[in-house]
Design a protein around this motif. Structure first.
Motif, PDB file in Angstrom:
ATOM      1  N   ALA A 127      -5.755  55.682  11.335  1.00 26.56           N
ATOM      2  CA  ALA A 127      -5.303  54.297  11.180  1.00 26.56           C
ATOM      3  C   ALA A 127      -4.973  53.657  12.523  1.00 26.56           C
ATOM      4  CB  ALA A 127      -4.088  54.247  10.257  1.00 26.56           C
ATOM      5  N   VAL A 128      -4.408  54.473  13.415  1.00 27.61           N
ATOM      6  CA  VAL A 128      -4.047  53.946  14.728  1.00 27.61           C
ATOM      7  C   VAL A 128      -5.294  53.519  15.501  1.00 27.61           C
ATOM      8  CG1 VAL A 128      -3.144  54.590  16.998  1.00 27.61           C
ATOM      9  CG2 VAL A 128      -1.861  55.186  14.938  1.00 27.61           C
ATOM     10  N   MET A 133      -8.547  49.028  17.468  1.00 25.88           N
ATOM     11  CA  MET A 133      -9.848  48.396  17.713  1.00 25.88           C
ATOM     12  C   MET A 133      -9.888  47.018  17.073  1.00 25.88           C
ATOM     13  SD  MET A 133     -12.892  51.157  17.592  1.00 25.88           S
ATOM     14  CE  MET A 133     -12.522  52.037  16.092  1.00 25.88           C
ATOM     15  N   LYS A 134      -9.319  46.911  15.866  1.00 23.88           N
ATOM     16  CA  LYS A 134      -9.299  45.639  15.154  1.00 23.88           C
ATOM     17  C   LYS A 134      -8.553  44.592  15.988  1.00 23.88           C
ATOM     18  CE  LYS A 134      -9.021  46.235  10.580  1.00 23.88           C
ATOM     19  NZ  LYS A 134      -8.305  46.466   9.301  1.00 23.88           N
ATOM     20  N   ARG A 138     -12.642  45.284  19.745  1.00 26.58           N
ATOM     21  CA  ARG A 138     -13.526  46.166  20.498  1.00 26.58           C
ATOM     22  C   ARG A 138     -14.168  47.218  19.608  1.00 26.58           C
ATOM     23  NH1 ARG A 138     -13.606  46.150  26.538  1.00 26.58           N
ATOM     24  NH2 ARG A 138     -12.662  44.142  26.939  1.00 26.58           N
ATOM     25  N   VAL A 139     -15.289  47.717  20.065  1.00 31.76           N
ATOM     26  CA  VAL A 139     -16.046  48.727  19.360  1.00 31.76           C
ATOM     27  C   VAL A 139     -16.078  49.974  20.227  1.00 31.76           C
ATOM     28  CG1 VAL A 139     -18.378  49.317  18.585  1.00 31.76           C
ATOM     29  CG2 VAL A 139     -17.501  47.016  18.226  1.00 31.76           C
ATOM     30  N   ALA A 140     -15.886  51.130  19.596  1.00 35.09           N
ATOM     31  CA  ALA A 140     -15.910  52.368  20.371  1.00 35.09           C
ATOM     32  C   ALA A 140     -17.335  52.857  20.545  1.00 35.09           C
ATOM     33  CB  ALA A 140     -15.088  53.437  19.666  1.00 35.09           C
ATOM     34  N   GLU A 156     -16.802  50.945  14.588  1.00 39.95           N
ATOM     35  CA  GLU A 156     -15.924  49.783  14.463  1.00 39.95           C
ATOM     36  C   GLU A 156     -15.240  49.784  13.115  1.00 39.95           C
ATOM     37  OE1 GLU A 156     -17.953  45.917  14.019  1.00 39.95           O
ATOM     38  OE2 GLU A 156     -19.796  47.013  14.446  1.00 39.95           O
ATOM     39  N   PRO A 157     -14.107  49.051  13.018  1.00 40.64           N
ATOM     40  CA  PRO A 157     -13.363  49.015  11.763  1.00 40.64           C
ATOM     41  C   PRO A 157     -14.161  48.314  10.666  1.00 40.64           C
ATOM     42  CG  PRO A 157     -12.092  48.058  13.573  1.00 40.64           C
ATOM     43  CD  PRO A 157     -13.467  48.239  14.069  1.00 40.64           C
TER      44      PRO A 157
END
Length: 216
Positions: A127-128, A133-134, A138-140, A156-157
């Motif tokens: 969740a963290v 990211m939200k 940003r996208v990992a 991404e979320p």
DNA sequence: TACTAGCGAAGACTCACAAT
DNA sequence: ATTGTGAGTCTTCGCTAGTA
């Protein structure tokens, strides 16, 4: 309950990691497809491997992989050698950077997967990472090994979970110049652009594919 | 009863080939 | 060059049998 996972491992961000499961987000089981049959008998056909030179049928245990040294000359690559070069699955989605969402180039998009926490452990870490990211938009970008192959994956979320999209490597994507170089840029009147803009407005809509159906 | 190993099924992916 | 097909491989999971 979610269906069977396709891959299990952990999502890792420097020192934090949590167990996750990957589910392919798409399926083609409902797509229409055909089988080859014998017109006379209606029976299924099957393929058989044939020696390209002699025309003899080759049995399964005589099949091997070969690398073409030069035209028509092959060296056999045996199983051990192949295993030696195979990358070992680390079973981790290793995040190496976070990039702005809008920088993801559509050309590189390959396959989508849903990523959910696997079990109770690590739901907090999950969740963290998701919410951070939200918040940042940003996208990992991460690495993952799927079926002996290392892929780059953009994570991404998506709602309560994450979506991971495997990306193509740069060598797979063609340069656009090859196609657009010859495109002329003619002078067009303001009126024409305005007219086109009006049509655009009248046809403006939202992304909803439910009205499109594969009729095949 | 609880746990583990082994096996097979299901679904997804990759590869090679043939047709277009 | 691209697309569609079957075969083969990979991965997980459920089942069964064996053991503590």
């Amino acid at each position: 309950m979610a269906p069977r996972a396709y891959w299990k491992g952990s999502l890792k961000l420097s020192l934090v990691s949590c167990p996750v499961a990957l589910y392919p987000a798409t399926t083609s089981v409902e797509k229409t497809h055909f089988h080859m049959i014998n017109k006379e008998t209606g029976n299924r056909l099957k393929q058989q491997m044939v020696d390209a030179e002699t025309g003899d049928v080759v049995e399964g245990d005589q099949k091997a992989r070969g690398y073409e040294l030069k035209k028509g000359e092959y060296v056999e690559v045996d199983k051990e050698e192949l295993e030696a070069v195979q990358i070992e699955s680390t079973h981790t989605i290793d995040i190496d950077s976070f990039v702005p969402v809008e920088e993801i180039d559509k050309r590189y998009i390959d396959r989508p997967y849903y990523i959910a926490p696997d079990g109770k452990a690590g739901v907090d870490a999950f969740a963290v990472i998701r919410d951070a990211m939200k918040n940042k938009g940003r996208v990992a970008l991460a690495r993952i090994v799927l079926t002996n192959r290392e892929h780059i994956i953009a994570v991404e979320p998506l709602g309560k979970g994450l979506i991971g999209i495997t990306l193509r490597y740069p060598y797979e994507v063609r340069d656009e110049d090859e196609y657009f170089d010859d495109v002329r840029n003619p002078k067009i009147s303001k009126d024409m652009i305005e007219l086109a803009s009006h049509i655009l407005d009248s046809k403006a809509g939202h992304f909803d594919l439910s009205k499109y159906k594969d009729e095949y």
